[in-house]
Scaffold this active site. Structure first.
Site, PDB file in Angstrom:
ATOM      1  N   ASN A   1      26.367  71.979 -87.795  1.00  9.73           N
ATOM      2  CA  ASN A   1      25.880  72.799 -88.920  1.00  9.73           C
ATOM      3  C   ASN A   1      24.359  72.986 -88.869  1.00  9.73           C
ATOM      4  O   ASN A   1      23.853  74.050 -89.216  1.00  9.73           O
ATOM      5  CB  ASN A   1      26.258  72.160 -90.264  1.00  9.73           C
ATOM      6  CG  ASN A   1      27.753  72.101 -90.474  1.00  9.73           C
ATOM      7  OD1 ASN A   1      28.292  71.114 -90.934  1.00  9.73           O
ATOM      8  ND2 ASN A   1      28.452  73.169 -90.139  1.00  9.73           N
TER       9      ASN A   1
ATOM     10  N   LYS B   1      29.030  66.429 -86.943  1.00 15.09           N
ATOM     11  CA  LYS B   1      29.217  67.696 -87.672  1.00 15.09           C
ATOM     12  C   LYS B   1      27.874  68.212 -88.187  1.00 15.09           C
ATOM     13  O   LYS B   1      27.634  69.419 -88.230  1.00 15.09           O
ATOM     14  CB  LYS B   1      30.205  67.485 -88.826  1.00 15.09           C
ATOM     15  CG  LYS B   1      30.637  68.772 -89.553  1.00 15.09           C
ATOM     16  CD  LYS B   1      31.633  69.607 -88.766  1.00 15.09           C
ATOM     17  CE  LYS B   1      31.863  71.022 -89.285  1.00 15.09           C
ATOM     18  NZ  LYS B   1      32.593  71.138 -90.513  1.00 15.09           N
TER      19      LYS B   1
ATOM     20  N   GLY C   1      37.417  77.396-103.709  1.00 16.78           N
ATOM     21  CA  GLY C   1      36.938  78.630-103.095  1.00 16.78           C
ATOM     22  C   GLY C   1      37.713  78.832-101.812  1.00 16.78           C
ATOM     23  O   GLY C   1      38.956  78.769-101.807  1.00 16.78           O
ATOM     24  N   ALA C   2      36.998  79.022-100.711  1.00 20.06           N
ATOM     25  CA  ALA C   2      37.663  79.316 -99.441  1.00 20.06           C
ATOM     26  C   ALA C   2      38.476  78.125 -98.923  1.00 20.06           C
ATOM     27  O   ALA C   2      39.705  78.179 -98.836  1.00 20.06           O
ATOM     28  CB  ALA C   2      36.606  79.735 -98.423  1.00 20.06           C
TER      29      ALA C   2
ATOM     30  N   GLY D   1      37.202  72.467-106.709  1.00 20.70           N
ATOM     31  CA  GLY D   1      36.438  73.432-105.912  1.00 20.70           C
ATOM     32  C   GLY D   1      37.447  74.192-105.067  1.00 20.70           C
ATOM     33  O   GLY D   1      37.813  73.742-103.983  1.00 20.70           O
TER      34      GLY D   1
ATOM     35  N   GLY E   1      38.943  75.021-100.199  1.00 21.10           N
ATOM     36  CA  GLY E   1      39.763  74.354-101.214  1.00 21.10           C
ATOM     37  C   GLY E   1      41.087  75.089-101.418  1.00 21.10           C
ATOM     38  O   GLY E   1      42.153  74.468-101.478  1.00 21.10           O
TER      39      GLY E   1
ATOM     40  N   ALA F   1      37.655  78.739 -93.251  1.00 23.22           N
ATOM     41  CA  ALA F   1      38.245  79.493 -94.350  1.00 23.22           C
ATOM     42  C   ALA F   1      37.230  80.492 -94.869  1.00 23.22           C
ATOM     43  O   ALA F   1      36.024  80.343 -94.669  1.00 23.22           O
ATOM     44  CB  ALA F   1      38.636  78.524 -95.464  1.00 23.22           C
TER      45      ALA F   1
ATOM     46  N   ASN G   1      30.777  69.694 -95.847  1.00 16.09           N
ATOM     47  CA  ASN G   1      29.650  69.574 -94.926  1.00 16.09           C
ATOM     48  C   ASN G   1      28.459  68.955 -95.648  1.00 16.09           C
ATOM     49  O   ASN G   1      28.300  69.137 -96.853  1.00 16.09           O
ATOM     50  CB  ASN G   1      29.236  70.960 -94.410  1.00 16.09           C
ATOM     51  CG  ASN G   1      30.234  71.507 -93.410  1.00 16.09           C
ATOM     52  OD1 ASN G   1      30.913  70.755 -92.716  1.00 16.09           O
ATOM     53  ND2 ASN G   1      30.325  72.823 -93.334  1.00 16.09           N
TER      54      ASN G   1
HETATM   55  P1  NAD Z   1      33.083  78.510-101.110  1.00 21.08           P
HETATM   56  O1  NAD Z   1      31.711  79.077-101.207  1.00 21.08           O
HETATM   57  O2  NAD Z   1      34.171  79.416-100.670  1.00 21.08           O
HETATM   58  O3  NAD Z   1      33.523  77.917-102.527  1.00 21.08           O
HETATM   59  C1  NAD Z   1      32.680  77.073-103.248  1.00 21.08           C
HETATM   60  C2  NAD Z   1      32.535  77.644-104.656  1.00 21.08           C
HETATM   61  O4  NAD Z   1      31.852  78.905-104.628  1.00 21.08           O
HETATM   62  C3  NAD Z   1      33.874  77.928-105.347  1.00 21.08           C
HETATM   63  O5  NAD Z   1      33.704  77.672-106.711  1.00 21.08           O
HETATM   64  C4  NAD Z   1      34.067  79.409-105.123  1.00 21.08           C
HETATM   65  O6  NAD Z   1      34.935  80.013-106.060  1.00 21.08           O
HETATM   66  C5  NAD Z   1      32.661  79.917-105.260  1.00 21.08           C
HETATM   67  N1  NAD Z   1      32.460  81.203-104.579  1.00 21.08           N
HETATM   68  C6  NAD Z   1      33.055  81.646-103.439  1.00 21.08           C
HETATM   69  N2  NAD Z   1      32.605  82.899-103.140  1.00 21.08           N
HETATM   70  C7  NAD Z   1      31.718  83.223-104.096  1.00 21.08           C
HETATM   71  C8  NAD Z   1      30.904  84.362-104.346  1.00 21.08           C
HETATM   72  N3  NAD Z   1      30.920  85.413-103.519  1.00 21.08           N
HETATM   73  N4  NAD Z   1      30.087  84.360-105.422  1.00 21.08           N
HETATM   74  C9  NAD Z   1      30.048  83.293-106.257  1.00 21.08           C
HETATM   75  N5  NAD Z   1      30.797  82.176-106.090  1.00 21.08           N
HETATM   76  C10 NAD Z   1      31.619  82.141-105.022  1.00 21.08           C
HETATM   77  O7  NAD Z   1      32.965  77.198-100.240  1.00 21.08           O
HETATM   78  P2  NAD Z   1      33.830  76.745 -98.974  1.00 21.08           P
HETATM   79  O8  NAD Z   1      33.519  77.618 -97.820  1.00 21.08           O
HETATM   80  O9  NAD Z   1      35.231  76.579 -99.392  1.00 21.08           O
HETATM   81  O10 NAD Z   1      33.168  75.330 -98.669  1.00 21.08           O
HETATM   82  C11 NAD Z   1      33.450  74.155 -99.429  1.00 21.08           C
HETATM   83  C12 NAD Z   1      32.866  72.967 -98.672  1.00 21.08           C
HETATM   84  O11 NAD Z   1      33.557  72.818 -97.428  1.00 21.08           O
HETATM   85  C13 NAD Z   1      31.392  73.123 -98.294  1.00 21.08           C
HETATM   86  O12 NAD Z   1      30.750  71.888 -98.257  1.00 21.08           O
HETATM   87  C14 NAD Z   1      31.455  73.684 -96.874  1.00 21.08           C
HETATM   88  O13 NAD Z   1      30.279  73.438 -96.132  1.00 21.08           O
HETATM   89  C15 NAD Z   1      32.647  72.914 -96.344  1.00 21.08           C
HETATM   90  N6  NAD Z   1      33.309  73.548 -95.199  1.00 21.08           N
HETATM   91  C16 NAD Z   1      33.658  74.857 -95.263  1.00 21.08           C
HETATM   92  C17 NAD Z   1      34.313  75.434 -94.173  1.00 21.08           C
HETATM   93  C18 NAD Z   1      34.755  76.886 -94.199  1.00 21.08           C
HETATM   94  O14 NAD Z   1      35.204  77.373 -93.171  1.00 21.08           O
HETATM   95  N7  NAD Z   1      34.686  77.599 -95.326  1.00 21.08           N
HETATM   96  C19 NAD Z   1      34.601  74.650 -93.039  1.00 21.08           C
HETATM   97  C20 NAD Z   1      34.240  73.294 -93.036  1.00 21.08           C
HETATM   98  C21 NAD Z   1      33.593  72.757 -94.133  1.00 21.08           C
END
Ligand code: NAD
Length: 310
Positions: A191, A187, A9-10, A7, A12, A131, A105
């Site tokens: 949230n 947490k 995304g942001a 995973g 990761g 992120a 989360n």
């Molecule tokens: P994310 O949404 O950025 O990524 C998760 C997935 O969604 C990945 O496969 C990503 O490529 C995809 N994705 C991202 N943007 C997209 C879009 N516009 N359309 C379609 N797919 C998309 O998730 P995250 O923010 O990295 O969060 C991951 C975990 O960490 C979650 O449980 C989140 O609650 C937790 N978390 C996030 C943050 C943060 O600041 N981002 C902080 C603490 C905890």
């Protein structure tokens, strides 16, 4: 040690980048094809606290991981509703001693992860790193953490040490949680109030504090969460948590929480079922009513449907 970010995304990508920059053997894996393709072909462009980096970290789409790849450590960073699918894809690439780290989360992710690795090999936690993903291949990481981690069972303590040392070497600011369940539930309070209410009200965190009605909602949601937390042996004081939350909203004032960004900016479905929805569900299993959390979850779902979120 071969490390997978399952995973990317942001958050990761952020953790992957921090680990990779310290010379670790990191592979990014992601289920969203545009992200996997962009990073695979053009590398990861990431802004870490205002500094730009361009990193050529190996990246695979989750359906296309080479069959011979085996990972010693897997960081799970999907959205909660994508976790099961990611676990299925990663399963052929783990072995008898692979450690899975989950600081996502939401509640009870360990109940699904335990179908793939022994409880002692799950390092659970929470993080306040923040992120975002601007476009495929372009992300940012902000803050200084921490990452609070702990073990679900005493036999897992050695694995917590391994992950602690790794995170420390990567400057990700790990803390060993003195009470893992308490860290997770605290947490959930953050949230379950900030994410849910800012999404429903379409406002910044600081705006919540400006309304007497919104502050009352923060209090009432927190009170229910604190009551349900007792089923996990967690005893938080609702008034103390409320003041902590109001203070936090002030500190990060102009910020829009990630749930807001997902639904309002990007029309994406939210993790509400794993936050307020999970609180209401767990409460009802133990005969503790949490109607406000259920109402909030229903409101967010109604909004998802109204916007035809994907
Ligand atoms: P994310 O949404 O950025 O990524 C998760 C997935 O969604 C990945 O496969 C990503 O490529 C995809 N994705 C991202 N943007 C997209 C879009 N516009 N359309 C379609 N797919 C998309 O998730 P995250 O923010 O990295 O969060 C991951 C975990 O960490 C979650 O449980 C989140 O609650 C937790 N978390 C996030 C943050 C943060 O600041 N981002 C902080 C603490 C905890």
């Amino acid at each position: 040690m071969k490390i997978a970010i399952a995973g990317s995304g942001a958050l990761g990508s952020g953790f992957g980048a921090m680990l990779y920059r310290q010379g670790n053997d990191v592979t990014l894996i992601d289920g969203w094809e545009p992200q996997a393709t962009a990073v695979k072909h053009e590398g990861l462009h990431i802004d870490i606290n205002g500094e730009d980096y361009h990193l050529n970290i190996p990246m695979y789409q989750d359906t296309k991981i080479p069959s011979d790849l085996q990972f010693d450590i897997v960081f799970l960073f999907t959205k909660a509703m994508q976790l099961e699918s990611m676990l299925t894809h990663i399963q052929p690439h783990i072995h008898d001693t692979t450690i899975m780290v989950c600081t996502m989360n939401g509640l009870k992710h360990e109940e699904r992860i335990v179908n793939y690795v022994d409880k002692s090999r799950i390092v659970r936690g929470v993080t306040t790193w923040t992120a975002g993903l601007e476009s495929p291949g372009h992300t940012h990481l902000m803050g200084s953490g921490p990452v609070e981690i702990g073990s679900l069972v005493p036999e897992g303590q050695n694995n917590v040490e391994v992950i602690y040392n790794l995170l420390e070497q990567a400057k990700l600011n790990p803390h060993k949680s003195e009470d893992l369940q308490q860290s997770i539930w605290k947490k959930i309070c953050v949230n379950g109030t900030a994410n849910a209410l800012c999404t429903i009200l379409e406002c910044r965190l600081s705006t919540l504090n400006e309304s007497e009605y919104a502050r009352k909602l923060v209090y009432d949601i927190t009170k229910e969460i604190v009551e349900v937390a007792t089923v996990d042996g967690v005893h938080l004081n609702a008034d103390e948590v409320y003041h902590y939350l109001i203070d936090l909203n002030d500190k990060v004032g102009p910020h829009f929480p990630s749930m807001y960004q997902d639904l309002i900016n990007n029309n994406r479905r939210t993790e509400i079922d794993y936050i307020n929805g999970a609180v209401a569900r767990l409460g009802s299993e133990h005969h503790i009513d949490a109607p406000i959390n259920q109402f909030v979850a229903n409101m967010v779902h109604a909004k998802e449907e109204q916007r035809q979120a994907k």
